[in-house]
Scaffold this active site. Sequence first.
Site, PDB file in Angstrom:
ATOM      1  N   SER A 685      37.509  46.359  63.385  1.00  0.00           N
ATOM      2  CA  SER A 685      37.481  46.847  64.688  1.00  0.00           C
ATOM      3  C   SER A 685      38.044  45.844  65.904  1.00  0.00           C
ATOM      4  CB  SER A 685      36.141  46.541  64.766  1.00  0.00           C
ATOM      5  OG  SER A 685      35.183  45.453  64.735  1.00  0.00           O
ATOM      6  N   LYS A 728      26.842  45.497  68.554  1.00  0.00           N
ATOM      7  CA  LYS A 728      27.851  44.890  69.642  1.00  0.00           C
ATOM      8  C   LYS A 728      27.904  45.110  71.378  1.00  0.00           C
ATOM      9  CE  LYS A 728      31.489  45.973  66.023  1.00  0.00           C
ATOM     10  NZ  LYS A 728      33.031  46.712  65.349  1.00  0.00           N
TER      11      LYS A 728
END
Length: 778
Positions: A685, A728
């Site tokens: 990511s 996140k």
Amino acid sequence: MALLKKNEIRIRRKNAPCLPLRDLIIFPHMVVPLFVGRTKSLNAVEESISNENGNLIVVFQKDPNIEEPKYQDIYSTGVLTKIIQSLKETTGVMKILVEVLERVKITDLSIYKNYFSVNFEFIKEDLQQDTETEAMVRLLLDLLQKYLSLNVSVPKELYVTISTMDDHSKICDSIAGYLPLKLKDKSKILETIPLKERLNITIDVLNKEISVLEVQKKIQDKVVKKIEDTQRQYILTEQLKQIQRELGKEEETPEIIELKEKIEKANMPKNVEEKALEELNRLSKMMPLSPEATVSRTYIEWLCNLPWAISTEDNLDIKHAKKILDEDHYGLEKVKERILEYLAVRSRTDSLRGPILCFVGPPGVGKTSLGKSIARALGRKFVRVSLGGIRDEAEIRGHRRTYIGSLPGRIIQSMRKAGVNNPVFLLDEIDKLGKDFRGDPASALLEVLDPEQNKNFSDHYLEVEFDLSKVLFITTANTEFTIPPPLLDRMEVISLPGYTMWEKKEIAKHFLIPRQMKEHGLTENNIKFSEEVIFKIIKNYTREAGVRNLEREIANICRKVTKEIVEKKKEGPYLITTKNIEKYLGPEKFTSLEIEKENKVGVATGMAWTEYGGEIIFTEVLTMKGKGDLILTGQLGEVMKESARAALSYVRAHAEEFGINPDFYKEIDIHIHVPEGAIPKDGPSAGVTIITALVSNLTGRPVDANLAMTGEITLQGKILKIGGLKAKILAAHRAGIKKVIIPKENDKDLAEIPKKVKESLQIIEVEDIKEVLKNALV
């Protein structure tokens, strides 16, 4: 050198050969063998033998461990001896036989001509005998006779030998010398010169020894009697059994009758009861004190003490359960909803098996305490087993009865501890199970956590099946990636990604602050927290997904306020505000990113997920003259390194679109670094972050510092879906970020993001890397 005779009293002598003894004290009138091994002691003995009369001074060490004693290391009274015989062995040790003549006073000890030597004086003893000393000697002899009757290690003939002596001093010294008394007591008798005083001390010592021996004999008699009674009982029992066999009937012992009653009361399933009675029948034929009987008895007691048919009644009132769950925990709506659903179904049918729930989330979000709260809401018993670090399969399934000291596994032990067959059973830290040559505990748990199999759970120790289907199993983990897939497949995973700032504030107000005030003996009249200061503690003194450190900081404040109240004798109230918070917690531990952020070239902000929650990470790119090398640092994993190579390949392929010289890589080296190098990092990511920082550096355009991003890239520039989005975004929100870039494919995951967080962030959804660069580069 020749020593003086006895009639030359009080005359001092110097440098007389001397033998220091370590663990032995000898008295006048004794003849004893001595072994001499120290070099200086051997030299002293040889010096004495070379003299005409063979006299040797013997002194006694206070500490036997000292190799070369000095004057302060010996007792001040020694003895003058005469060497009768000597024999040197091949080992170098000399054996001598000495006759002890009299006491002497030692005035100095030194080393002279390579042997121990002393300065000494003869002692004039008062040997006057009168009626009082006669009475004391008779009492001493009576005590000696009593002592010898109690201490079988000393020969009885000693009394005859000593009682025939006429000299009272000789009688006293002989008793002290030949009996196994403590060295401390012997030295006291040796150093006492007046006869009456010496007799008194010897009588006291002998009385104490007799008292100890009497107690010792009493204890020994009890032990012997107990052994005799046990043997007698066993013989009579065996005789009775034999008579009963001859008569064709056998009566059961009280122990067997008691165990049979326990089996009947335990309400065991039929097959288990048959197994217990079979084992009881074997026990009745064993010797009561045999090891096999102990193993068999313990096994039957385990079977009797398990809750085969004991259950608690569930409280199926949904409103009551919701009230309890809300009292104990703020937020966590998904978990609460799942428990209420279970209660709703249970109220309609009894056939529902207990669910297997797995709470996954970072530390401090309330996974373990949630298990207790669920038990309270349902009205069930609660048991917890910590699985962290367990490597042995027998910890779960138990040891077979063939092993000495074997026991059931932790599952059965906890069921016995709960006392019911339907507790809330928490298996803590299931992601930290290990395995080694002793087996795989995770595989053993497959049966426990499978609703189709746990009705017939088999423990190696019990050797019978136990029904676990009524148990509500809850497991906790920080990450699901380390849980074996077959085990994970059996559980219903519920994620607890962490709390927002507003949720933390509410938890602090309604749970943490009241709890810490109570623990520190404070009331609302003593301490008050403003809302602003709670936000400041959350933002500047903690950075976590849970609330564990937040509670520590609140406890820290409460301790300091309690100390002030005690010292100043002022009850307060003490108002904790943003102005005085540093007085209690010191300088800010985490500086707000909003204050120190500025747009920079070659630095992009990314969002990462760890087992401890979401994190913000920075990616830095630096170029320098070189030959086109790609340098990657910051403890990057293989997947992250591949993302960096893919990012560079994409930039080279589209260099002209970005206004970059297509041959840029030929003359420069590119260094990509992710700070906090001590922490390993991996995952795909970070692709968008790396490519953004790279393009920023090569074009000289700064990256928007108020923006964080996440997403996997392909060589075609597509942005792929990532995991852990909620954690996140919460991390970005905690850090004060204003805008976030996420993959378009993660659009459906935004439903899990709290409304307040979404309102405070600009969330940009992208499908292509060009959209990322358009929004990220200033």
